[in-house]
Design an enzyme around this catalytic site. Structure first.
Site, mmCIF file in Angstrom:
data_model
loop_
_atom_site.group_PDB
_atom_site.id
_atom_site.type_symbol
_atom_site.label_atom_id
_atom_site.label_comp_id
_atom_site.label_asym_id
_atom_site.label_seq_id
_atom_site.Cartn_x
_atom_site.Cartn_y
_atom_site.Cartn_z
ATOM 1 N N GLU A 1 -7.144 3.558 7.316
ATOM 2 C CA GLU A 1 -8.018 3.309 6.496
ATOM 3 C C GLU A 1 -7.992 1.890 6.228
ATOM 4 O OE1 GLU A 1 -6.791 4.115 2.406
ATOM 5 O OE2 GLU A 1 -8.339 3.408 1.654
ATOM 6 N N HIS A 2 -6.872 0.898 6.024
ATOM 7 C CA HIS A 2 -6.913 -0.337 6.247
ATOM 8 C C HIS A 2 -6.234 -0.899 7.180
ATOM 9 C CE1 HIS A 2 -6.406 1.168 1.598
ATOM 10 N NE2 HIS A 2 -7.631 0.062 1.653
ATOM 11 N N HIS B 1 1.207 3.358 -3.157
ATOM 12 C CA HIS B 1 0.302 4.262 -3.815
ATOM 13 C C HIS B 1 0.799 5.648 -4.158
ATOM 14 C CE1 HIS B 1 -3.785 2.839 -3.987
ATOM 15 N NE2 HIS B 1 -3.325 1.624 -3.057
ATOM 16 N N ASP C 1 -9.047 -3.869 -2.581
ATOM 17 C CA ASP C 1 -8.696 -2.861 -3.288
ATOM 18 C C ASP C 1 -9.360 -3.059 -4.919
ATOM 19 O OD1 ASP C 1 -7.443 -1.184 -1.826
ATOM 20 O OD2 ASP C 1 -5.284 -1.494 -2.845
ATOM 21 N N GLN D 1 0.780 -1.167 -0.176
ATOM 22 C CA GLN D 1 -0.007 -0.090 -0.080
ATOM 23 C C GLN D 1 0.892 1.116 -0.053
ATOM 24 O OE1 GLN D 1 -3.328 -0.218 -0.641
ATOM 25 N NE2 GLN D 1 -2.980 -2.100 -0.725
ATOM 26 N N HIS E 1 -46.148 28.121 16.017
ATOM 27 C CA HIS E 1 -46.183 26.746 16.071
ATOM 28 C C HIS E 1 -47.282 26.277 16.935
ATOM 29 C CE1 HIS E 1 -42.133 27.369 14.911
ATOM 30 N NE2 HIS E 1 -41.556 26.066 14.959
HETATM 31 N N1 LIG Z 1 -8.955 6.390 0.412
HETATM 32 C C1 LIG Z 1 -9.211 5.728 -0.470
HETATM 33 O O1 LIG Z 1 -10.247 4.953 -0.498
HETATM 34 C C2 LIG Z 1 -8.413 5.684 -1.700
HETATM 35 C C3 LIG Z 1 -8.481 4.398 -2.706
HETATM 36 C C4 LIG Z 1 -7.825 4.420 -3.703
HETATM 37 C C5 LIG Z 1 -7.015 5.582 -3.916
HETATM 38 N N2 LIG Z 1 -6.427 6.329 -2.921
HETATM 39 C C6 LIG Z 1 -5.703 7.311 -3.021
HETATM 40 O O2 LIG Z 1 -5.764 8.035 -4.458
HETATM 41 C C7 LIG Z 1 -4.599 8.724 -4.929
HETATM 42 C C8 LIG Z 1 -4.639 8.923 -6.184
HETATM 43 O O3 LIG Z 1 -3.452 9.670 -6.478
HETATM 44 P P1 LIG Z 1 -2.939 10.076 -7.927
HETATM 45 O O4 LIG Z 1 -2.124 11.361 -7.939
HETATM 46 O O5 LIG Z 1 -2.229 8.855 -8.690
HETATM 47 O O6 LIG Z 1 -4.102 10.279 -8.775
HETATM 48 P P2 LIG Z 1 -5.447 11.254 -8.721
HETATM 49 O O7 LIG Z 1 -6.436 11.021 -10.048
HETATM 50 O O8 LIG Z 1 -5.985 11.313 -7.334
HETATM 51 O O9 LIG Z 1 -4.896 12.739 -8.886
HETATM 52 C C9 LIG Z 1 -4.225 13.214 -9.935
HETATM 53 C C10 LIG Z 1 -4.512 14.684 -10.375
HETATM 54 O O10 LIG Z 1 -3.863 15.450 -9.366
HETATM 55 C C11 LIG Z 1 -3.467 16.620 -9.910
HETATM 56 N N3 LIG Z 1 -2.340 17.346 -9.524
HETATM 57 C C12 LIG Z 1 -1.285 16.699 -9.543
HETATM 58 N N4 LIG Z 1 -0.260 17.447 -8.875
HETATM 59 C C13 LIG Z 1 -0.922 18.503 -8.496
HETATM 60 C C14 LIG Z 1 -0.580 19.720 -8.017
HETATM 61 N N5 LIG Z 1 0.471 20.097 -7.584
HETATM 62 N N6 LIG Z 1 -1.483 20.778 -7.943
HETATM 63 C C15 LIG Z 1 -2.849 20.748 -8.222
HETATM 64 N N7 LIG Z 1 -3.305 19.500 -8.756
HETATM 65 C C16 LIG Z 1 -2.179 18.458 -8.697
HETATM 66 C C17 LIG Z 1 -3.662 16.697 -11.631
HETATM 67 O O11 LIG Z 1 -4.830 17.395 -11.970
HETATM 68 C C18 LIG Z 1 -4.046 15.177 -11.549
HETATM 69 O O12 LIG Z 1 -4.771 14.943 -12.747
HETATM 70 C C19 LIG Z 1 -3.667 8.186 -4.160
HETATM 71 O O13 LIG Z 1 -3.149 8.886 -2.852
HETATM 72 C C20 LIG Z 1 -4.102 6.861 -3.424
HETATM 73 O O14 LIG Z 1 -3.529 6.463 -2.320
HETATM 74 C C21 LIG Z 1 -7.340 6.468 -1.741
HETATM 75 ZN ZN LIG Z 2 -4.348 0.067 -2.464
#
Ligand SMILES: NC(=O)c1ccc[n+]([C@@H]2O[C@H](COP(=O)([O-])OP(=O)(O)OC[C@H]3O[C@@H](n4cnc5c(N)ncnc54)[C@H](O)[C@@H]3O)[C@@H](O)[C@H]2O)c1
Ligand SMILES: [Zn+2]
Length: 436
Positions: free
Chosen positions: A319-320, A254, A353, A251, A413
């Protein structure tokens, strides 16, 4: 209580500083989207994702062409995962009943579960194209009966990702946009010239997405605060370091900010796991992100007893939570704050997941203290109604209503009650109801 940290992550203070930077970026971007609509959305898509197609919304032809890029095996795998998610979501839906009860003779109270009428599902895709997140939000909304399901995901390596788009489409999305981050959730919630606003935002995302949803809450509903993934392993000496290290790094990969915490009663296991993580980080292809998460947010906490481990785990509210002990069911019975539990060495967080059928959109940053994860119930609004079916009941409740309103000084009322007493009450007819 003797709790020893063999390794600690960033302090709360450092985490707060990260948060306030994110908050400012999000505030400015949302204000701009509200003011300039599509023009701002496009500008952010260019600056954050270097992406500017003719239209962010995919046409049916584009969707079909993307799906055609997948192999039969890949499509079958997506179908399998969606079948599991659907099966569990349908069982959960069936557990929610509309009710109608007579609480006093002639007094009928009820509630109906009504789907939210339009939702915006965010499917993350910055670092990894998260195919599974499409099942979790879009499909669950479909099982709930949401009539308009909008789905957004960022471009992955400059393109719409075939797996994510296929999963969105197969899950039942009505509109698919290739938009990421703040511009995606901002556009869905605030609406633009080309995107009709939704009533609720759901789905996980990075810190920017989670913060944008938080700021948009109120304007629209949100499912929960589901930011960067967190994981915790609770282990005693019934498991080995290889399993613990694999589950922690699985995890941590991520992103650069995913806490992974080992809580254990075994010093030998703790030390062996630390060594095993160092070894795995030399060979894991995603070590570039996983090692940063582990360096900045990884923790190893040594406890004396299971009671202490329980207290630490409830306090962290990860979370997990993967439990691998000689008493996993005791943790199931006694854990109170977490996103989801993974019990025993045979299952793992990645199952949750990707495939097993429980929802992977789960609370982070201690939100597990006040909410569970996304589920079909989050798409259903429970609305109450009431009806009075007899004159006697109208007069009886009306009299109480009148006096209780006056107790608060609400004359208008009270008059609502009084008029019912005058209209429906008959003097000297005792109320024949049961005990109030
Ligand atoms: N809590 C949950 O249930 C759960 C489940 C799955 C995934 N997640 C999390 O989701 C996240 C996915 O993240 P990711 O970044 O790969 O994808 P994401 O799709 O969440 O974010 C990507 C977007 O972030 C924006 N971005 C990137 N840098 C930026 C900046 N400096 N300023 C403004 N915007 C910016 C961009 O527009 C980009 O499209 C991970 O942190 C993962 O741990 C959480
Ligand atoms: Zn995961």
């Amino acid at each position: 209580m003797t709790i020893t940290y063999l390794k600690r992550g960033k302090s709360e203070n450092e985490r707060d500083q990260d948060d306030s930077r994110t908050r400012a970026t999000v505030e400015a971007a949302l204000r701009d989207i509200e003011k300039r609509g599509d023009a701002a959305v496009r500008a952010f898509s260019i600056s954050f994702d270097d992406y500017s197609p003719d239209s962010f919304r995919l046409t049916q032809d584009q969707i079909d062409a993307l799906i055609a890029q997948l192999t039969d095996r890949e499509l079958d795998d997506i179908r399998f995962a969606q079948a599991q998610v659907r099966r569990f979501a349908e069982a959960q839906r069936a557990s929610m009943q509309d009710i109608e009860v007579e609480t006093l003779p002639g007094v009928i109270l009820g509630h109906r579960n009504i789907p939210v009428q339009s939702v915006g599902c965010y499917v993350p895709g910055g670092k990894f194209p998260m195919v599974a997140s499409a099942h979790m939000s879009v499909l669950t909304a479909a099982v709930a009966g949401v009539p308009r399901i909008v789905a957004c995901t960022p471009p992955f390596q400059g393109q719409p990702n075939p797996g994510v788009v296929a999963a969105m489409h197969m899950a039942g999305a009505h509109e698919i946009y290739i938009l990421g981050g703040i511009q995606a959730v901002g556009a869905m919630a605030l609406g633009t010239e080309t995107i009709k606003p939704v009533h609720m935002l759901v789905g996980p995302g990075n810190a920017f997405v989670a913060e944008a949803k938080r700021q948009l809450f109120g304007k629209v509903g949100i499912d929960l605060f589901a930011g960067p993934t967190e994981t915790m392993v609770i282990a005693d000496d019934t498991v080995d370091a290889e399993l613990c290290a694999t589950d922690l790094l699985g995890q941590a990969e991520h992103g650069y900010n995913s806490p992974a915490v080992l809580v254990t009663t075994s010093r030998a296991l703790a030390e062996a796991t630390l060594a095993e993580i160092d070894r795995l980080l030399t060979i894991l292809p995603t070590a570039a992100t996983a090692s940063v998460s582990w360096r900045d947010f990884g923790e190893v906490i040594l406890c004396d007893t299971h009671d202490e481990m329980l207290e630490v785990a409830n306090e962290i509210a990860s979370e997990h939570v993967q439990v691998m002990t000689d008493r996993d069911d005791w943790y199931l019975a006694n854990m109170t704050s977490y996103g989801a539990l993974f019990l025993g060495p045979r299952t793992n967080v990645a199952n949750g997941d990707k495939v097993i059928g429980t929802n992977h959109t789960l609370p982070t940053r201690k939100a597990g203290r006040y909410t569970g994860g996304l589920w079909v119930g989050k798409f259903l609004k429970t609305h109450s109604y009431q009806r009075i079916t007899s004159d006697t009941a109208a007069a009886h409740i009306g009299a109480y209503c009148s006096r209780l309103s006056m107790l608060e000084g609400f004359v208008g009322h009270a008059e609502q009650g009084n008029i019912r007493v005058r209209r429906y009450g008959r003097m000297n007819v005792p109320y024949g109801g049961a005990a109030e």
